[in-house]
Scaffold this active site. Sequence first.
Site, PDB file in Angstrom:
ATOM      1  N   GLY A   1      -1.034   1.587  -5.255  1.00 59.31           N
ATOM      2  CA  GLY A   1      -1.008   0.123  -5.170  1.00 59.31           C
ATOM      3  C   GLY A   1      -2.269  -0.454  -4.554  1.00 59.31           C
ATOM      4  O   GLY A   1      -2.208  -1.323  -3.682  1.00 59.31           O
TER       5      GLY A   1
ATOM      6  N   ASN B   1       1.273   3.073  -0.427  1.00 60.05           N
ATOM      7  CA  ASN B   1       1.241   1.629  -0.174  1.00 60.05           C
ATOM      8  C   ASN B   1       1.951   0.819  -1.262  1.00 60.05           C
ATOM      9  O   ASN B   1       2.415  -0.288  -1.000  1.00 60.05           O
ATOM     10  CB  ASN B   1      -0.237   1.194  -0.073  1.00 60.05           C
ATOM     11  CG  ASN B   1      -0.407  -0.305  -0.094  1.00 60.05           C
ATOM     12  OD1 ASN B   1      -0.055  -0.986   0.861  1.00 60.05           O
ATOM     13  ND2 ASN B   1      -0.928  -0.838  -1.204  1.00 60.05           N
TER      14      ASN B   1
ATOM     15  N   SER C   1       7.210  -2.488   6.841  1.00 61.46           N
ATOM     16  CA  SER C   1       7.061  -3.942   6.960  1.00 61.46           C
ATOM     17  C   SER C   1       7.701  -4.384   8.272  1.00 61.46           C
ATOM     18  O   SER C   1       8.680  -3.764   8.735  1.00 61.46           O
ATOM     19  CB  SER C   1       7.785  -4.632   5.803  1.00 61.46           C
ATOM     20  OG  SER C   1       7.913  -6.016   6.051  1.00 61.46           O
TER      21      SER C   1
ATOM     22  N   TYR D   1      15.069  -4.994   0.263  1.00 64.46           N
ATOM     23  CA  TYR D   1      13.672  -4.693   0.635  1.00 64.46           C
ATOM     24  C   TYR D   1      13.597  -4.348   2.122  1.00 64.46           C
ATOM     25  O   TYR D   1      12.984  -3.357   2.513  1.00 64.46           O
ATOM     26  CB  TYR D   1      12.803  -5.913   0.308  1.00 64.46           C
ATOM     27  CG  TYR D   1      11.372  -5.812   0.806  1.00 64.46           C
ATOM     28  CD1 TYR D   1      10.429  -5.065   0.099  1.00 64.46           C
ATOM     29  CD2 TYR D   1      10.962  -6.472   1.968  1.00 64.46           C
ATOM     30  CE1 TYR D   1       9.117  -4.965   0.556  1.00 64.46           C
ATOM     31  CE2 TYR D   1       9.662  -6.382   2.422  1.00 64.46           C
ATOM     32  CZ  TYR D   1       8.733  -5.629   1.713  1.00 64.46           C
ATOM     33  OH  TYR D   1       7.437  -5.534   2.165  1.00 64.46           O
TER      34      TYR D   1
ATOM     35  N   ALA E   1      15.906  -3.179   4.016  1.00 65.10           N
ATOM     36  CA  ALA E   1      16.591  -1.910   4.288  1.00 65.10           C
ATOM     37  C   ALA E   1      15.734  -0.726   3.865  1.00 65.10           C
ATOM     38  O   ALA E   1      15.629   0.275   4.598  1.00 65.10           O
ATOM     39  CB  ALA E   1      17.934  -1.878   3.565  1.00 65.10           C
TER      40      ALA E   1
ATOM     41  N   LYS F   1      12.524  -0.592   3.631  1.00 62.11           N
ATOM     42  CA  LYS F   1      11.363  -0.467   4.518  1.00 62.11           C
ATOM     43  C   LYS F   1      11.787   0.163   5.861  1.00 62.11           C
ATOM     44  O   LYS F   1      11.010   0.893   6.476  1.00 62.11           O
ATOM     45  CB  LYS F   1      10.695  -1.830   4.728  1.00 62.11           C
ATOM     46  CG  LYS F   1       9.965  -2.363   3.476  1.00 62.11           C
ATOM     47  CD  LYS F   1       8.836  -1.447   3.043  1.00 62.11           C
ATOM     48  CE  LYS F   1       7.890  -2.118   2.061  1.00 62.11           C
ATOM     49  NZ  LYS F   1       6.829  -1.205   1.567  1.00 62.11           N
TER      50      LYS F   1
HETATM   51  N1  LIG Z   1       1.563  -8.820   2.312  1.00 57.63           N
HETATM   52  C1  LIG Z   1       2.463  -8.744   3.264  1.00 57.63           C
HETATM   53  O1  LIG Z   1       2.715  -9.727   3.968  1.00 57.63           O
HETATM   54  C2  LIG Z   1       3.202  -7.456   3.529  1.00 57.63           C
HETATM   55  C3  LIG Z   1       3.963  -7.376   4.708  1.00 57.63           C
HETATM   56  C4  LIG Z   1       4.643  -6.215   4.991  1.00 57.63           C
HETATM   57  C5  LIG Z   1       4.565  -5.138   4.126  1.00 57.63           C
HETATM   58  N2  LIG Z   1       3.829  -5.240   2.989  1.00 57.63           N
HETATM   59  C6  LIG Z   1       3.784  -4.053   2.112  1.00 57.63           C
HETATM   60  O2  LIG Z   1       2.433  -3.707   1.891  1.00 57.63           O
HETATM   61  C7  LIG Z   1       2.305  -3.096   0.614  1.00 57.63           C
HETATM   62  C8  LIG Z   1       1.215  -3.819  -0.170  1.00 57.63           C
HETATM   63  O3  LIG Z   1       1.620  -5.152  -0.336  1.00 57.63           O
HETATM   64  P1  LIG Z   1       0.631  -6.338  -0.750  1.00 57.63           P
HETATM   65  O4  LIG Z   1       1.071  -7.546  -0.021  1.00 57.63           O
HETATM   66  O5  LIG Z   1      -0.769  -5.900  -0.677  1.00 57.63           O
HETATM   67  O6  LIG Z   1       1.146  -6.574  -2.248  1.00 57.63           O
HETATM   68  P2  LIG Z   1       0.408  -6.569  -3.654  1.00 57.63           P
HETATM   69  O7  LIG Z   1      -0.916  -7.209  -3.568  1.00 57.63           O
HETATM   70  O8  LIG Z   1       1.408  -7.087  -4.625  1.00 57.63           O
HETATM   71  O9  LIG Z   1       0.206  -5.021  -3.907  1.00 57.63           O
HETATM   72  C9  LIG Z   1       1.242  -4.195  -4.343  1.00 57.63           C
HETATM   73  C10 LIG Z   1       0.604  -3.044  -5.065  1.00 57.63           C
HETATM   74  O10 LIG Z   1       1.614  -2.136  -5.465  1.00 57.63           O
HETATM   75  C11 LIG Z   1       1.499  -1.894  -6.855  1.00 57.63           C
HETATM   76  N3  LIG Z   1       2.830  -1.653  -7.362  1.00 57.63           N
HETATM   77  C12 LIG Z   1       3.919  -2.418  -7.188  1.00 57.63           C
HETATM   78  N4  LIG Z   1       4.960  -1.884  -7.842  1.00 57.63           N
HETATM   79  C13 LIG Z   1       4.508  -0.764  -8.431  1.00 57.63           C
HETATM   80  C14 LIG Z   1       5.102   0.223  -9.253  1.00 57.63           C
HETATM   81  N5  LIG Z   1       6.375   0.149  -9.626  1.00 57.63           N
HETATM   82  N6  LIG Z   1       4.344   1.243  -9.691  1.00 57.63           N
HETATM   83  C15 LIG Z   1       3.043   1.324  -9.334  1.00 57.63           C
HETATM   84  N7  LIG Z   1       2.423   0.424  -8.571  1.00 57.63           N
HETATM   85  C16 LIG Z   1       3.152  -0.613  -8.130  1.00 57.63           C
HETATM   86  C17 LIG Z   1       0.868  -3.126  -7.439  1.00 57.63           C
HETATM   87  O11 LIG Z   1       0.225  -2.824  -8.667  1.00 57.63           O
HETATM   88  P3  LIG Z   1       0.360  -3.838  -9.928  1.00 57.63           P
HETATM   89  O12 LIG Z   1       0.070  -5.199  -9.377  1.00 57.63           O
HETATM   90  O13 LIG Z   1      -0.648  -3.378 -10.924  1.00 57.63           O
HETATM   91  O14 LIG Z   1       1.758  -3.686 -10.380  1.00 57.63           O
HETATM   92  C18 LIG Z   1      -0.130  -3.460  -6.326  1.00 57.63           C
HETATM   93  O15 LIG Z   1      -1.285  -2.696  -6.464  1.00 57.63           O
HETATM   94  C19 LIG Z   1       3.685  -3.133  -0.037  1.00 57.63           C
HETATM   95  O16 LIG Z   1       4.346  -1.909   0.171  1.00 57.63           O
HETATM   96  C20 LIG Z   1       4.393  -4.244   0.738  1.00 57.63           C
HETATM   97  O17 LIG Z   1       5.788  -4.098   0.730  1.00 57.63           O
HETATM   98  C21 LIG Z   1       3.149  -6.358   2.674  1.00 57.63           C
END
Ligand SMILES: NC(=O)c1ccc[n+]([C@@H]2O[C@H](COP(=O)([O-])OP(=O)(O)OC[C@H]3O[C@@H](n4cnc5c(N)ncnc54)[C@H](OP(=O)(O)O)[C@@H]3O)[C@@H](O)[C@H]2O)c1
Length: 268
Positions: free
Chosen positions: A14, A91, A145, A159, A161, A163
């Site tokens: 990701g 990630n 998260s 989500y 749960a 995490k």
């Molecule tokens: N941003 C926040 O506030 C936040 C807070 C807490 C935790 N997180 C966690 O941090 C991580 C990154 O989040 P982010 O905010 O940077 O989100 P993001 O920009 O949407 O990135 C998510 C990444 O995961 C990939 N992905 C999602 N589903 C997938 C699947 N089924 N197979 C393969 N790749 C997949 C996406 O690729 P594609 O777009 O090409 O599908 C993208 O590269 C996640 O685990 C999220 O839960 C984020």
Amino acid sequence: MDLQLTGKRALVTGSNSGIGVAAARRLAEEGARVIVHGRNQQRAEAVAADICASGHDAIAITGDLSTQQGCDALWQAVEAAMGGLDILINNAGGSDDATRTWETSHWPDWIEEFEMNAGSAMRMTEHALPGMIAQKWGRIINVSSAQATMPFPHSSPGYNAVKAGIINTTTSLARTYGKHGITINCISPGPVDSAVFREFALDLPPLRGKTFEEAEPFLANKWGVSAGRLGQPDDLAGAFTFLASPKARFINGVTLRVDGGMCGFINV
Ligand SMILES: NC(=O)c1ccc[n+]([C@@H]2O[C@H](COP(=O)([O-])OP(=O)(O)OC[C@H]3O[C@@H](n4cnc5c(N)ncnc54)[C@H](OP(=O)(O)O)[C@@H]3O)[C@@H](O)[C@H]2O)c1
């Protein structure tokens, strides 16, 4: 500080957007050979090309990780490209609809969120472990998260749960595989300004129609982020690279909150 990451083979799942991009870029800047991944090939290739244009080493490999088949295919491609991994950053994740509530989410939504967040991480971990055990060195970093330990009523219970489960799994893996020179740790982000987060935050009822800049102080205050602002993806990059490095060799099984001081309880 030299993080001794030169030549280390790293997969950041990701990493074609958001937090993953910052982690992949910083690892590459520290000398690692990085695989940029996501489902969207064009974005993955653009991130890898950008890293290479700065004089670092990255390639793009894409694929869906919410199925066993997709994880197997990614692993085959990783082996073909690099012959295995030294660093795995699990990630990839999120929720197809982060605004689900107890009323609007149903078991199939939970399954989908578990496949996307835990299924992807656990399957890729299973693939990476044998090589790491054989070479007596490895780093696995999971991404949880703040919602795992401080669930908000307006965010998806499935989500939250899954995490939380990722935190438990991290320590369980660390206790099992530490003897092989492998560390498994977890980073728990607070709210971070990625595209998917913006979409979620700016759709919250009091913020509809506002710009991110207008919304940010309100959100930081509402959620008690003591930094007074939300995170940027690059705010997490140092934590990823340090935990991935040989320097962090005695840190195993921890969940590191990188949330600007949002979670108001003692870290145990
Ligand atoms: N941003 C926040 O506030 C936040 C807070 C807490 C935790 N997180 C966690 O941090 C991580 C990154 O989040 P982010 O905010 O940077 O989100 P993001 O920009 O949407 O990135 C998510 C990444 O995961 C990939 N992905 C999602 N589903 C997938 C699947 N089924 N197979 C393969 N790749 C997949 C996406 O690729 P594609 O777009 O090409 O599908 C993208 O590269 C996640 O685990 C999220 O839960 C984020």
